[in-house]
Design an enzyme around this catalytic site. Sequence first.
Site, mmCIF file in Angstrom:
data_model
loop_
_atom_site.group_PDB
_atom_site.id
_atom_site.type_symbol
_atom_site.label_atom_id
_atom_site.label_comp_id
_atom_site.label_asym_id
_atom_site.label_seq_id
_atom_site.Cartn_x
_atom_site.Cartn_y
_atom_site.Cartn_z
ATOM 1 N N CYS A 81 60.481 64.626 46.681
ATOM 2 C CA CYS A 81 59.656 64.408 45.493
ATOM 3 C C CYS A 81 59.914 62.982 45.037
ATOM 4 O O CYS A 81 61.062 62.611 44.774
ATOM 5 C CB CYS A 81 60.079 65.400 44.411
ATOM 6 S SG CYS A 81 59.284 65.151 42.823
ATOM 7 N N CYS A 200 53.394 60.147 46.511
ATOM 8 C CA CYS A 200 53.623 61.467 45.921
ATOM 9 C C CYS A 200 53.419 62.479 47.033
ATOM 10 O O CYS A 200 52.429 62.405 47.774
ATOM 11 C CB CYS A 200 52.647 61.729 44.784
ATOM 12 S SG CYS A 200 52.736 63.425 44.160
HETATM 13 N N1 DGL Z 1 55.361 65.794 44.402
HETATM 14 C C1 DGL Z 1 56.080 65.033 43.484
HETATM 15 C C2 DGL Z 1 56.128 63.557 43.817
HETATM 16 O O1 DGL Z 1 56.213 63.226 44.945
HETATM 17 C C3 DGL Z 1 55.881 65.233 42.032
HETATM 18 C C4 DGL Z 1 54.706 65.849 41.530
HETATM 19 C C5 DGL Z 1 54.847 66.251 40.096
HETATM 20 O O2 DGL Z 1 55.506 67.248 39.864
HETATM 21 O O3 DGL Z 1 54.298 65.570 39.231
HETATM 22 O O4 DGL Z 1 56.108 62.714 42.983
#
Ligand code: DGL
Length: 282
Positions: A81, A200
Site C-alpha cells: 500500500c 496506488c
Molecule cells: N491501495 C493503497 C495505496 O496504494 C491505498 C488505498 C487507500 O486505502 O486509499 O495507496
Amino acid sequence: MESYIQLSKSPGPIGVFDSGYGGLTIYNEIQKLLPQYDYIYLGDNARTPYGTRSFDVVYEFTRQAVRYLFQQGCQLVILACNTASAKALRTIQQVDIPSLDPNRRVLGIIRPTVECIGDITENRHVGVLATEGTIKSHSYPLEIRKLYPEIEVTGEACPMWVPLVETGEYNSEGADYFVKRHVDNLMARDPEIDAIILGCTHYPLLLDKIRKYTPERVKLLTQGSAVAESLKLYLERHTSMEELCTKGGNTLFCTTEAGGKFGEQASVFLNHSIEVKNVTLV
Ligand code: DGL
C-alpha cells in the site's frame, strides 16, 4: 508497538498488507514469481480508504496490521500500500521494530517502484497518480530525487479512484469521468510527461481506462512486478531472513470486513475463489 506480544523466532509466512483489495495486485505478482513461500494477505477493508486519512491515523492502522501479522508468525511484512508506505513505514522501521523485535522486517513499495522509473522516462518528466495521502507526503518526488535528481515530478491526487475499485465500480461510466478528469489534470500541469507511475495498488484495476485517456506516447508503470522482483532480490541477499520464510505454497487471506464479501470481490483480482478469515485489528 508494545513489546509484550509474544513473538517467536520460528519461520513463518510472508505478510502482505493493504488497506483493502489493492494489495492483491502486488500479492498476485509476488506469488507468481515466488510461489514456493507461504503468505498471509491482510486487507483492512473495514477501514479503507486510507488515502484521505491523516498521518497519525494511517500510522496507527498500519501499526496494528503489522502487529497482527507479526503475531501470526510473519518475520517479513510487505506494506503493499503506497499510502501506508508513505505515511507509516519509516516510523515503524525506526521506532517500532527496534523495540519489538529488531530481527523482523517491514518493507514498503515506493522505493522499488522508483528504482524502475529511471529506465522508463526518456525526457525526465514523470507523473505520479496516487491517493491524496501519498501525494501530500511527497514520498515519490523525495525518493525519485535521491536516485535521479534530474527528473521533474508532477503528482496528481485521485481521491475517487480507490472507492471506485473497492465498490466494484471500476468498469462503470462514472469511473470514466473520474479517470479522465485526473489524467487530464496531470497532463495539463506538465504536458511533457512521458511516463506515469500508478502509485496506488488499486489502480491496475483502472488500467484500461487510464490507458484510454492518456496520450499513447506516455508509458504507464504499475508496481506489481517491480515489487516482486525487488522482494526476490531482497531474499537472495538476506539469506537469514529467507530461511525464516516458510515454504509450503499456501496463502491465508484475512480481512477486517465480512469474509464472504471479501472473497467475492477478491476473486475478481485473483481469478479464483478463496477462503477468507475475518480478523479484528486493535
Ligand atoms: N491501495 C493503497 C495505496 O496504494 C491505498 C488505498 C487507500 O486505502 O486509499 O495507496
